[in-house]
Structures are given as structure tokens and as C-alpha cells.
Design a protein around this motif. Sequence first.
Motif, PDB file in Angstrom:
ATOM      1  N   UNK A   1       0.837  -1.397   0.074  1.00 52.48           N
ATOM      2  CA  UNK A   1      -0.013  -0.094  -0.014  1.00 52.48           C
ATOM      3  C   UNK A   1       0.848   1.215  -0.112  1.00 52.48           C
ATOM      4  N   UNK A   2       2.109   0.935  -0.158  1.00 55.53           N
ATOM      5  CA  UNK A   2       3.008   2.319  -0.408  1.00 55.53           C
ATOM      6  C   UNK A   2       3.053   2.486  -1.818  1.00 55.53           C
ATOM      7  N   UNK A   3       3.323   4.044  -1.977  1.00 55.97           N
ATOM      8  CA  UNK A   3       3.674   4.523  -3.278  1.00 55.97           C
ATOM      9  C   UNK A   3       5.093   4.253  -3.775  1.00 55.97           C
ATOM     10  N   UNK A   4       5.217   4.168  -5.073  1.00 59.14           N
ATOM     11  CA  UNK A   4       6.647   4.056  -5.781  1.00 59.14           C
ATOM     12  C   UNK A   4       6.599   5.076  -6.420  1.00 59.14           C
ATOM     13  N   UNK A   5       7.426   5.814  -6.400  1.00 57.89           N
ATOM     14  CA  UNK A   5       7.819   7.190  -7.217  1.00 57.89           C
ATOM     15  C   UNK A   5       8.757   6.849  -8.114  1.00 57.89           C
ATOM     16  N   UNK A   6       8.606   6.847  -9.417  1.00 59.66           N
ATOM     17  CA  UNK A   6       9.471   6.103 -10.422  1.00 59.66           C
ATOM     18  C   UNK A   6       9.847   7.418 -11.361  1.00 59.66           C
ATOM     19  N   UNK A   7      11.257   7.332 -11.652  1.00 60.66           N
ATOM     20  CA  UNK A   7      11.707   8.525 -12.630  1.00 60.66           C
ATOM     21  C   UNK A   7      12.153   7.697 -13.666  1.00 60.66           C
ATOM     22  N   UNK A   8      11.946   8.028 -15.076  1.00 64.16           N
ATOM     23  CA  UNK A   8      12.655   7.637 -16.257  1.00 64.16           C
ATOM     24  C   UNK A   8      13.387   8.792 -16.874  1.00 64.16           C
ATOM     25  N   UNK A   9      14.791   8.745 -16.932  1.00 61.92           N
ATOM     26  CA  UNK A   9      15.391   9.928 -17.499  1.00 61.92           C
ATOM     27  C   UNK A   9      16.466   9.507 -18.592  1.00 61.92           C
ATOM     28  N   UNK A  10      16.213  10.192 -19.865  1.00 58.91           N
ATOM     29  CA  UNK A  10      16.972   9.997 -20.865  1.00 58.91           C
ATOM     30  C   UNK A  10      18.140  10.992 -21.269  1.00 58.91           C
ATOM     31  N   UNK A  11      19.414  10.768 -21.310  1.00 58.51           N
ATOM     32  CA  UNK A  11      20.366  11.962 -21.246  1.00 58.51           C
ATOM     33  C   UNK A  11      21.221  11.591 -22.456  1.00 58.51           C
ATOM     34  N   UNK A  12      21.466  12.924 -23.134  1.00 57.27           N
ATOM     35  CA  UNK A  12      22.446  12.781 -24.274  1.00 57.27           C
ATOM     36  C   UNK A  12      23.780  13.094 -23.589  1.00 57.27           C
ATOM     37  N   UNK A  13      24.372  12.131 -23.647  1.00 59.50           N
ATOM     38  CA  UNK A  13      25.965  12.225 -23.226  1.00 59.50           C
ATOM     39  C   UNK A  13      26.883  12.532 -24.587  1.00 59.50           C
ATOM     40  N   UNK A  14      26.425  12.511 -25.755  1.00 62.62           N
ATOM     41  CA  UNK A  14      27.205  12.611 -27.092  1.00 62.62           C
ATOM     42  C   UNK A  14      27.515  14.226 -27.149  1.00 62.62           C
ATOM     43  N   UNK A  15      28.332  14.284 -28.170  1.00 62.46           N
ATOM     44  CA  UNK A  15      28.792  15.741 -28.601  1.00 62.46           C
ATOM     45  C   UNK A  15      27.926  16.563 -29.612  1.00 62.46           C
ATOM     46  N   UNK A  16      26.914  15.690 -29.905  1.00 63.98           N
ATOM     47  CA  UNK A  16      26.099  16.307 -31.016  1.00 63.98           C
ATOM     48  C   UNK A  16      24.457  16.112 -30.418  1.00 63.98           C
ATOM     49  N   UNK A  17      23.938  17.277 -31.174  1.00 64.31           N
ATOM     50  CA  UNK A  17      22.296  16.858 -30.551  1.00 64.31           C
ATOM     51  C   UNK A  17      21.596  15.876 -30.833  1.00 64.31           C
ATOM     52  N   UNK A  18      20.790  14.960 -30.266  1.00 59.86           N
ATOM     53  CA  UNK A  18      20.297  13.962 -30.466  1.00 59.86           C
ATOM     54  C   UNK A  18      18.602  14.159 -30.725  1.00 59.86           C
TER      55      UNK A  18
ATOM     56  N   UNK B   1       5.360   9.717 -25.072  1.00 63.70           N
ATOM     57  CA  UNK B   1       6.848   9.786 -25.065  1.00 63.70           C
ATOM     58  C   UNK B   1       7.532   8.738 -24.170  1.00 63.70           C
ATOM     59  N   UNK B   2       7.050   7.994 -23.306  1.00 64.62           N
ATOM     60  CA  UNK B   2       7.435   7.078 -22.520  1.00 64.62           C
ATOM     61  C   UNK B   2       6.217   5.882 -21.891  1.00 64.62           C
ATOM     62  N   UNK B   3       6.822   4.834 -21.314  1.00 64.99           N
ATOM     63  CA  UNK B   3       5.943   4.144 -20.556  1.00 64.99           C
ATOM     64  C   UNK B   3       6.656   3.400 -19.441  1.00 64.99           C
ATOM     65  N   UNK B   4       5.970   3.054 -18.481  1.00 68.67           N
ATOM     66  CA  UNK B   4       6.588   2.340 -17.578  1.00 68.67           C
ATOM     67  C   UNK B   4       5.699   1.260 -17.156  1.00 68.67           C
ATOM     68  N   UNK B   5       6.515  -0.094 -16.590  1.00 70.35           N
ATOM     69  CA  UNK B   5       5.815  -1.077 -16.570  1.00 70.35           C
ATOM     70  C   UNK B   5       6.382  -1.823 -15.218  1.00 70.35           C
ATOM     71  N   UNK B   6       5.515  -2.604 -14.534  1.00 70.45           N
ATOM     72  CA  UNK B   6       5.960  -3.509 -13.272  1.00 70.45           C
ATOM     73  C   UNK B   6       5.757  -4.601 -13.674  1.00 70.45           C
TER      74      UNK B   6
ATOM     75  N   UNK C   1      22.179  17.400 -22.152  1.00 69.93           N
ATOM     76  CA  UNK C   1      20.727  17.579 -21.674  1.00 69.93           C
ATOM     77  C   UNK C   1      20.017  16.419 -21.476  1.00 69.93           C
ATOM     78  N   UNK C   2      18.884  16.625 -20.809  1.00 69.30           N
ATOM     79  CA  UNK C   2      18.130  15.336 -20.240  1.00 69.30           C
ATOM     80  C   UNK C   2      16.778  15.615 -20.256  1.00 69.30           C
ATOM     81  N   UNK C   3      16.139  14.564 -20.375  1.00 60.08           N
ATOM     82  CA  UNK C   3      14.692  14.607 -20.294  1.00 60.08           C
ATOM     83  C   UNK C   3      14.126  13.773 -19.221  1.00 60.08           C
ATOM     84  N   UNK C   4      13.178  14.128 -18.232  1.00 57.79           N
ATOM     85  CA  UNK C   4      12.844  13.067 -17.163  1.00 57.79           C
ATOM     86  C   UNK C   4      11.455  13.014 -17.102  1.00 57.79           C
ATOM     87  N   UNK C   5      10.660  11.809 -17.037  1.00 56.46           N
ATOM     88  CA  UNK C   5       9.334  11.712 -16.991  1.00 56.46           C
ATOM     89  C   UNK C   5       9.119  10.902 -15.552  1.00 56.46           C
ATOM     90  N   UNK C   6       8.070  10.967 -15.181  1.00 57.99           N
ATOM     91  CA  UNK C   6       7.709  10.437 -13.535  1.00 57.99           C
ATOM     92  C   UNK C   6       6.360   9.789 -13.635  1.00 57.99           C
TER      93      UNK C   6
END
Length: 122
Positions: free
Chosen positions: A22-39, A48-53, A82-87
Amino acid sequence: MVAVDEEIEVLVTTNKQCYSVAEEVHISLTIKNNGAKSLELVFVSAQRYDIAINFGNKEIWRWSKDKMFALFTGKIVLKPGKKQTYTATWKTEGASVGKYDVIGTITSKPTLSNKTSIEIAT
């Protein structure tokens, strides 16, 4: 865990590793560009995203299950560093004691995903 390759980092995290029922699990999904060029990530819908258990080999929850997404192409451009995070939040009510996999997916074409594990204890 980090996935994909050296330039694209996909990270799935939770606010802690062990939960009670009965506790809430707070989930973050992050994508980050570690490269030298725009992605550029291309999507075939507004999703844009999905999360499954998963518990063992069985999927018990999916963030997008009760959602609808417009069917149009779109894109996200991530500049270097830069990065983008979804929750999302999953409430463990009714879950069994044991280990669960939390799988995060960036729904671009091709899809990008990674996972982490949590535990539900008494």
C-alpha cells in the motif's frame, strides 16, 4: 542501470529500494544525451514514455494502460549534456511480497529502455 550506448543514457530510478504493501513507488525515467551532437528522437504518437511493473514474468501494472495518445509523429531534440525526465507513481496496494522489475521505455523509434528492481516486504 544505464542502457543503450555511450551517447544515450536511459536511467530508471525509484525513491527507494524496499517498500511495504500500500506504499507509493515514485518512479523516474530519464534519458540523457552524453554525446557531442544533438540527439533527435522521433515518435509515432503523442506518447513519449511508458513504465511497467513486472512480478516474475507477469506484467502487473503499466502506466499507459488507461491512457489514449494522439496518433501523430513528433520529435524531441536533446542537446549535448541535456536530459529529459518523466515520472509516474505506482501504488503497491494488493501486491505480493517479493522482487519486482520496474521497466522504463522511451517510446521513440527505435525504442530505448532500461530497468531497475525493487522489493516489497511485509
